[in-house]
Write a protein that holds these residues in place. Structure first.
Motif, PDB file in Angstrom:
ATOM      1  N   LEU A  80      14.315   0.280   9.505  1.00 30.30           N
ATOM      2  CA  LEU A  80      12.966   0.058  10.028  1.00 30.30           C
ATOM      3  C   LEU A  80      12.154   1.346  10.002  1.00 30.30           C
ATOM      4  O   LEU A  80      11.030   1.386   9.500  1.00 30.30           O
ATOM      5  CB  LEU A  80      13.034  -0.492  11.458  1.00 30.30           C
ATOM      6  N   ILE A  81      12.742   2.397  10.539  1.00 37.86           N
ATOM      7  CA  ILE A  81      11.985   3.637  10.718  1.00 37.86           C
ATOM      8  C   ILE A  81      11.803   4.358   9.382  1.00 37.86           C
ATOM      9  O   ILE A  81      10.821   5.049   9.165  1.00 37.86           O
ATOM     10  CB  ILE A  81      12.718   4.555  11.732  1.00 37.86           C
ATOM     11  N   ALA A 124      11.600   2.841   6.328  1.00 34.89           N
ATOM     12  CA  ALA A 124      10.977   2.130   5.207  1.00 34.89           C
ATOM     13  C   ALA A 124      10.053   0.979   5.579  1.00 34.89           C
ATOM     14  O   ALA A 124       9.388   0.434   4.708  1.00 34.89           O
ATOM     15  CB  ALA A 124      12.066   1.606   4.269  1.00 34.89           C
ATOM     16  N   ARG A 125      10.003   0.599   6.860  1.00 36.15           N
ATOM     17  CA  ARG A 125       9.281  -0.653   7.151  1.00 36.15           C
ATOM     18  C   ARG A 125       8.338  -0.570   8.339  1.00 36.15           C
ATOM     19  O   ARG A 125       7.931  -1.587   8.882  1.00 36.15           O
ATOM     20  CB  ARG A 125      10.285  -1.793   7.357  1.00 36.15           C
ATOM     21  N   MET A 126       8.023   0.626   8.785  1.00 39.13           N
ATOM     22  CA  MET A 126       7.157   0.747   9.966  1.00 39.13           C
ATOM     23  C   MET A 126       5.851   1.420   9.578  1.00 39.13           C
ATOM     24  O   MET A 126       5.855   2.434   8.892  1.00 39.13           O
ATOM     25  CB  MET A 126       7.875   1.572  11.046  1.00 39.13           C
ATOM     26  N   TYR A 127       4.756   0.854  10.007  1.00 41.13           N
ATOM     27  CA  TYR A 127       3.469   1.521   9.805  1.00 41.13           C
ATOM     28  C   TYR A 127       3.403   2.772  10.668  1.00 41.13           C
ATOM     29  O   TYR A 127       4.100   2.880  11.679  1.00 41.13           O
ATOM     30  CB  TYR A 127       2.320   0.574  10.178  1.00 41.13           C
ATOM     31  N   ILE A 128       2.524   3.666  10.297  1.00 41.85           N
ATOM     32  CA  ILE A 128       2.369   4.906  11.046  1.00 41.85           C
ATOM     33  C   ILE A 128       1.898   4.645  12.481  1.00 41.85           C
ATOM     34  O   ILE A 128       2.094   5.464  13.374  1.00 41.85           O
ATOM     35  CB  ILE A 128       1.401   5.878  10.313  1.00 41.85           C
ATOM     36  N   SER A 131       4.915  -6.736   7.795  1.00 45.45           N
ATOM     37  CA  SER A 131       3.751  -6.526   6.934  1.00 45.45           C
ATOM     38  C   SER A 131       3.259  -7.797   6.280  1.00 45.45           C
ATOM     39  O   SER A 131       2.401  -7.755   5.421  1.00 45.45           O
ATOM     40  CB  SER A 131       4.062  -5.467   5.885  1.00 45.45           C
ATOM     41  N   TYR A 146       9.126  -0.254   1.957  1.00 47.92           N
ATOM     42  CA  TYR A 146       7.910   0.460   1.521  1.00 47.92           C
ATOM     43  C   TYR A 146       6.740  -0.471   1.194  1.00 47.92           C
ATOM     44  O   TYR A 146       5.744  -0.033   0.628  1.00 47.92           O
ATOM     45  CB  TYR A 146       8.210   1.396   0.336  1.00 47.92           C
ATOM     46  N   ASP A 147       6.860  -1.735   1.533  1.00 45.64           N
ATOM     47  CA  ASP A 147       5.741  -2.668   1.330  1.00 45.64           C
ATOM     48  C   ASP A 147       4.930  -2.696   2.623  1.00 45.64           C
ATOM     49  O   ASP A 147       5.170  -3.522   3.509  1.00 45.64           O
ATOM     50  CB  ASP A 147       6.273  -4.059   0.985  1.00 45.64           C
ATOM     51  N   LEU A 148       4.002  -1.776   2.727  1.00 46.44           N
ATOM     52  CA  LEU A 148       3.211  -1.644   3.958  1.00 46.44           C
ATOM     53  C   LEU A 148       1.721  -1.586   3.619  1.00 46.44           C
ATOM     54  O   LEU A 148       1.051  -0.566   3.820  1.00 46.44           O
ATOM     55  CB  LEU A 148       3.654  -0.380   4.722  1.00 46.44           C
ATOM     56  N   PRO A 149       1.194  -2.708   3.120  1.00 46.80           N
ATOM     57  CA  PRO A 149      -0.238  -2.734   2.779  1.00 46.80           C
ATOM     58  C   PRO A 149      -1.088  -2.574   4.045  1.00 46.80           C
ATOM     59  O   PRO A 149      -0.697  -3.036   5.110  1.00 46.80           O
ATOM     60  CB  PRO A 149      -0.427  -4.124   2.162  1.00 46.80           C
ATOM     61  N   ALA A 203       2.486  10.050   3.695  1.00 43.99           N
ATOM     62  CA  ALA A 203       3.608   9.121   3.648  1.00 43.99           C
ATOM     63  C   ALA A 203       4.534   9.488   2.497  1.00 43.99           C
ATOM     64  O   ALA A 203       4.154  10.197   1.563  1.00 43.99           O
ATOM     65  CB  ALA A 203       3.108   7.699   3.474  1.00 43.99           C
ATOM     66  N   LEU A 217       5.607   4.835  -0.552  1.00 48.95           N
ATOM     67  CA  LEU A 217       4.691   3.988   0.206  1.00 48.95           C
ATOM     68  C   LEU A 217       3.341   3.990  -0.516  1.00 48.95           C
ATOM     69  O   LEU A 217       2.475   4.828  -0.253  1.00 48.95           O
ATOM     70  CB  LEU A 217       4.569   4.497   1.645  1.00 48.95           C
ATOM     71  N   TRP A 250       2.479  -4.973  -9.049  1.00 51.05           N
ATOM     72  CA  TRP A 250       3.715  -4.437  -8.489  1.00 51.05           C
ATOM     73  C   TRP A 250       4.648  -5.642  -8.405  1.00 51.05           C
ATOM     74  O   TRP A 250       4.512  -6.450  -7.493  1.00 51.05           O
ATOM     75  CB  TRP A 250       3.443  -3.828  -7.113  1.00 51.05           C
ATOM     76  N   ARG A 307       6.945 -11.007  -1.745  1.00 49.51           N
ATOM     77  CA  ARG A 307       6.011 -11.376  -0.666  1.00 49.51           C
ATOM     78  C   ARG A 307       5.722 -12.861  -0.760  1.00 49.51           C
ATOM     79  O   ARG A 307       5.162 -13.341  -1.745  1.00 49.51           O
ATOM     80  CB  ARG A 307       4.696 -10.606  -0.767  1.00 49.51           C
ATOM     81  N   ASN A 366       6.574   3.131  -9.675  1.00 51.22           N
ATOM     82  CA  ASN A 366       5.646   3.681  -8.670  1.00 51.22           C
ATOM     83  C   ASN A 366       4.430   4.339  -9.327  1.00 51.22           C
ATOM     84  O   ASN A 366       4.129   5.512  -9.127  1.00 51.22           O
ATOM     85  CB  ASN A 366       6.356   4.659  -7.725  1.00 51.22           C
ATOM     86  N   GLN A 390      11.417  11.491   5.192  1.00 49.74           N
ATOM     87  CA  GLN A 390      10.775  10.797   6.309  1.00 49.74           C
ATOM     88  C   GLN A 390       9.682   9.886   5.743  1.00 49.74           C
ATOM     89  O   GLN A 390       8.984  10.247   4.803  1.00 49.74           O
ATOM     90  CB  GLN A 390      10.115  11.807   7.259  1.00 49.74           C
ATOM     91  N   LEU A 391       9.508   8.739   6.388  1.00 54.88           N
ATOM     92  CA  LEU A 391       8.453   7.824   5.964  1.00 54.88           C
ATOM     93  C   LEU A 391       7.086   8.491   6.143  1.00 54.88           C
ATOM     94  O   LEU A 391       6.217   8.376   5.283  1.00 54.88           O
ATOM     95  CB  LEU A 391       8.564   6.537   6.795  1.00 54.88           C
ATOM     96  N   TYR A 392       6.923   9.196   7.255  1.00 56.05           N
ATOM     97  CA  TYR A 392       5.678   9.926   7.524  1.00 56.05           C
ATOM     98  C   TYR A 392       6.029  11.363   7.868  1.00 56.05           C
ATOM     99  O   TYR A 392       6.937  11.592   8.655  1.00 56.05           O
ATOM    100  CB  TYR A 392       4.911   9.276   8.687  1.00 56.05           C
ATOM    101  N   SER A 393       5.294  12.272   7.282  1.00 50.13           N
ATOM    102  CA  SER A 393       5.708  13.651   7.443  1.00 50.13           C
ATOM    103  C   SER A 393       4.494  14.572   7.397  1.00 50.13           C
ATOM    104  O   SER A 393       3.496  14.286   6.722  1.00 50.13           O
ATOM    105  CB  SER A 393       6.675  14.000   6.309  1.00 50.13           C
ATOM    106  N   THR A 409       3.889  16.783   0.182  1.00 48.10           N
ATOM    107  CA  THR A 409       4.818  16.532  -0.915  1.00 48.10           C
ATOM    108  C   THR A 409       4.459  17.431  -2.093  1.00 48.10           C
ATOM    109  O   THR A 409       3.305  17.538  -2.470  1.00 48.10           O
ATOM    110  CB  THR A 409       4.689  15.066  -1.379  1.00 48.10           C
TER     111      THR A 409
END
Lengths: 641, 641
Positions: A288-289, A291-295, A301, A312-315, A533, A537, B377, B384, B563, B605-608, B612
């Motif tokens: 979850l943390i 690859a699948r959580m929005y900021i 999603s 990483y599917d977080l439109p 990100a 993502l 994609w 989805r 990607n 990290q998903l958010y950092s 990059t």
């Protein structure tokens, strides 16, 4: 929670809102006394089930849970502040619930009124155990607040009835809930009653899930249903029943179901010291943390199935990120933290709380988002037929036909005292997980020790603690170092301390013999952070988000004009933050340098070889949770750079 | 078209494909002789309607039009190349159609077989006039190719029947088609028959549209239908019947319907010299080209209603951009060009043809896209749930249950000779609208003048013309200066000419007395252009598209790795183009410098807060029309910069 009082401007104000506005408003809604909102009929359903009114059941199959969540909230409210009138209302509602309970202990107005002969025939879809779970949570809350056991007795009888019908023993159905919730509720009940059977029933529900032959198939066969899908549409991963829970590696399916299940799993793992179950929680957490959580701490999603999709599917624009799912994430993170005190859990709890949860409610507590996207183009939502039918709205709504989110925010905010501190008696560690102005009292060696926390958090990172007690006491004060904070200073009674030496798992641990008047000062550097990100993502490719402390910021049209995607951060955006008393009930805002296309330079062609000239502009970003409390319009979290 | 022979590598090859592969394949499909594709049943429906077979009608209400489009294509094919076996097949099919025609001239197998008593009761939804239109187009094409009037006689009788039922005269229904198409077909018929009644019927259909009381409401009332929406769902703008056509200012509704209607309107305006009708066309054109067209010439940005949405709403991934709609845009642009010779019409015609139309068919002519997005994609489309149900596919399909697009491409490519040249006898202007290797013969003052065009277009911009005749002739040769071309050189018999002085509306006009052996050389500079969209087009914010000549390029995963959104053009991308014989049957490709995230530099990290690191990469872009002819994967037109 009974030992905690929140008294700061930020959360104190929110709790006041819940007590003064939200609880009365929601009571009105449950009683269909608020004009111009979708009817609830929840109270009316109980009256009909109790035989006191004629009429048909109305609402979702889980309408009972709205009253339960309200009662749970009232319990927390009464802990925060005595209110005899409110308590009388609640007592009456509880009496009504008691009268709607059937002689054998069964309690569910939908089945009692609409499908009297069909109890426990569709655990997959019909939410009987889900409603039971919420009623148990209400009972525990109300009992802990008031000492009154009427509702507790009702739910204990109901649980006895459930245990007589469902379970692994011969003659019982090997059923479990299509919508998890009762698991975590049974853990709460067990902690109040100490009755091992409550723990065992939870354990049964957790481990029976996803076993083969699949119970939902068996009961579908008994009903004669050919289609073996949740609500005729969704696969079993929708309810996390596609595999035994210990074999699940990814957070799949309906996101609220997932959070409630994982919360119950973490509770159970902690209670039983069950390492394999906790490891399953860890796997799911990492997925979850990572690859699948929005900021924003939003999760799920896809509107289809209100569900997770894939890594990483977080439109941003078609994000679902249901308010309840972020609330569920707070529940789960809090329980993970109880199992394993690491700041990563508290970080996520805080992220969800300050962003994805609080965005669900308007500043006046009267309107709600069900869906919390990270980008809104109102024209697209209102004019594109493929989006009109969505639960995604461009402004918050007064109430929802499926009214799960409003009371869910209310109960979380009212019980927030539960989330700030924890105490581990084994090694006498007193943890501070969240920074909120508050007082907490802990009984240590027979004396009451009061820890006071004073802070302007989340608007600055300075936190002062003072200890008040009669004698002395040796214990460890463990202060969380938030993941967002890259540098912090610490003083004990004015003496600077070296943080890195005494930090374990993201908590700085101050072990000493404390005495009355001791002061601890923690200064968390809170610069504006430009967040990127992970490259996978895509929805954030080439973009940055602004965060300061735990607060994620966003751009709104009302501050920045229309066409927000046209805005591009300067390479040196010179971002500054300041507090604006008059903005959005008082928030910090971020301003900085960016560029926009110069409309006068364009040749008016839809496509052109002429590069558009850029003009410098100042942008103003406001906290995401507070968006859409002024002029409705565009909003966006991720900004081009 | 009879005077034009296309003989270049690019379009010659495409026409060969249509003749050799597509026509036989589609005949097989119409006869349900191709395994593993959705059944068509079109021929079978005619057999049943002719009373020669027992059975039920199968397929869409407009299934007849698939046979009509095939016959129209066969007509064009027989013009290109004699084929007796094919002609015999077509003759037999026409005889079958004749036998399915009812004694009163009525011709529609759906109503004849399935709803015998209900003809003309639902013009809004049931496509009777649409099918009639396609049958008329087939008849004109086949007559012009073969001189055989059997099908022409059939449709003339059918049109007489239609005129007896529909019209403004007392006793007739004031109906018009829910799906425009017959308007442009009647104009074709009129040009063959010279029968004013065919022109008048077209004029009636165009001007009756959208009048009040609304005919579709009146017929719905007669049917006793309460719901007054297209197919129960779509408003009258779906069929451009929300207003009289001269009052319509925006391209709304179903995009194919719109294109066919506007084509008929432009035809009619030209024929009647109707300035107000042409002005309506101009308004609609400006709206489409200025705010609602993809860079590929794709149009219609919503799957819901296969429709236009609103200005600047051109999302890349959920683009609809139906192949048939781009084909319709070619039709319309071609007709606008006949009314008013401006290069902007030819530019759009060319843009749609080389990109949005040709992307609809695989290089081998065997597979088709219905929907032509500008970004794919695959995981998102396949995983989805909210996208799985879309007509958008990640790879081309062999055939479609709703098989409008495959035969539509076939008929356009086969008749492409119609689109290259035009001759205006009034001022003796001979226009070259499209650059394609070809020969055209024009009768001037009693002698045949042959104009030969030799070019490698679209891969380079050098075009050589030579004139072959016996004597001399004075006329103007008008060569289009494409909008994409910023600089061009021109020589007549080796002598350099000044272009700007002799250009009118984007055509350079060479007026002189021409004689045998005269040579004209046009050199259109064809550098790689970096195209930006107007800032209001959010889906392209911060992005650029690559175009060279008329060809829009795209990135594919097979050339650039997964990607694609991670790729960012360098500020000096040093783009170069070269022709690759072995790639995609021979195309120019573009290579250049870009950046990608360095995956080894990320902290996972998903958010950092850690930026990059970027690493330089070479990108390779291929023509958009040729995408998805190798390994399936990601594709994207707009690239970050």
């Amino acid at each position: 929670m009974k030992q905690v009082t929140i008294n700061d401007l930020f959360w104190g104000k929110q709790q006041k809102l819940i007590l003064e506005n939200v609880i009365p408003f929601q009571w009105g809604a449950l009683n269909d006394a608020i004009p111009d909102i979708e009817p609830s009929h929840a109270i009316e359903n109980f009256r009909i089930a109790a035989g006191e009114k004629q009429g048909d059941y109305y609402g979702r199959v889980f309408q009972d849970s709205d009253l339960a969540k309200w009662l749970e909230t009232v319990g927390y409210a009464l802990t925060l502040q005595k209110d005899e009138a409110l308590e009388q209302l609640a007592d009456k509602a509880i009496e009504l619930i008691g009268r709607a309970q059937q002689p054998d202990g069964y309690l569910n107005t939908y089945f009692t009124v609409s499908k009297p002969g069909q109890r426990w025939t569709n655990l997959r879809d019909d939410h009987e155990l889900y409603c039971a779970g919420h009623m148990i949570e209400a009972a525990v809350s109300y009992y802990e607040a008031t000492g009154k056991s009427r509702l507790l007795d009702i739910v204990i009888r109901f649980v006895e009835h459930i245990s007589s019908v469902l379970g692994a023993e011969p003659g019982k159905k090997r059923g479990y809930p299509g919508h998890p919730e009762i698991e975590l509720a049974l853990m709460k009940l067990y902690r109040v009653t100490g009755d091992k059977r409550h723990l065992e029933l939870c354990s049964y529900f957790v481990d029976e899930r996803g076993q083969h032959p699949h119970f939902f198939d068996l009961e579908a066969d008994e009903r004669g249903d050919a289609v073996k899908l949740h609500r005729g549409r969704y696969p079993y991963s929708y309810s996390q029943s596609h595999l035994p829970v210990r074999e699940q590696l990814a957070t799949d399916g309906h996101s609220v179901r997932a959070m409630y299940l994982y919360s119950g799993m973490a509770d159970l793992a902690a209670e039983l010291g069950d390492a394999s179950l906790f490891n399953a929680c860890r796997e799911l957490w990492s997925n979850l943390i990572g690859a699948r959580m929005y900021i924003t701490g939003g999760i799920g999603s896809s509107e289809y199935g209100e569900a997770f999709t894939f890594d990483y599917d977080l439109p941003n624009d078609i994000a679902y990120a249901e308010t309840c799912a972020s609330i569920g994430l707070v529940f789960w993170a809090h329980r993970m933290l109880q199992c394993d005190t690491r700041n990563e859990y508290a970080d996520v709890m805080e992220r969800a709380l300050y962003n994805g949860v609080m965005s669900g409610m308007s500043l006046d507590g009267k309107k709600y988002f069900y869906v919390n996207p990270l980008e809104i183009w109102p024209e697209s939502c209102e004019l594109r037929e493929d989006r009109k039918r969505s639960r995604l709205k461009t402004t918050r709504q007064h109430w929802w036909g499926c009214a799960c989110c409003p009371p869910n925010i209310a109960r979380l905010v009212a019980s927030l005292g539960d989330y700030i501190y924890s105490y581990n008696p084994t090694n006498r560690e007193w943890f501070v997980h969240l920074y909120m102005g508050s007082k907490v009292v802990q009984l240590l060696d027979g004396q009451h020790v009061e820890l006071s926390q004073t802070t302007n958090y989340p608007w600055d990172g300075n936190v002062d603690f003072s200890i008040s007690m009669e004698g002395q006491s040796e214990f460890t004060l463990a202060l969380r170092l938030p993941g967002w904070c890259r540098s912090a200073q610490l003083w004990v009674n004015g003496e600077a301390m070296e943080i890195s030496e005494s930090s374990v798992n993201g908590y700085v641990k101050l072990h000493r013999s404390w005495t009355n008047g001791d002061c601890v000062k923690l200064a968390l550097d809170m610069p504006i952070e430009i967040i990127r990100a992970i490259p996978k993502l895509r929805a954030a490719a080439g973009k940055a988000a602004l965060q300061r402390g735990p607060i994620v910021f966003c751009l709104e049209e009302t501050d920045n004009g229309a066409n927000l995607p046209d805005i591009c951060l300067s390479s040196e955006p010179k971002l500054t933050a300041h507090y604006e008393e008059q903005t959005l009930n008082g928030v910090s805002v971020i301003t900085g340098a960016a560029f926009r296309s110069d409309p006068t330079s364009a040749d008016g062609q839809l496509y052109s070889t002429a590069p558009t000239k850029k003009v410098p502009v100042q942008i103003k970003a406001v906290p995401y949770f507070a968006w859409c409390n002024r002029e409705p319009g565009e909003m966006q979290v991720w900004i081009r750079e």
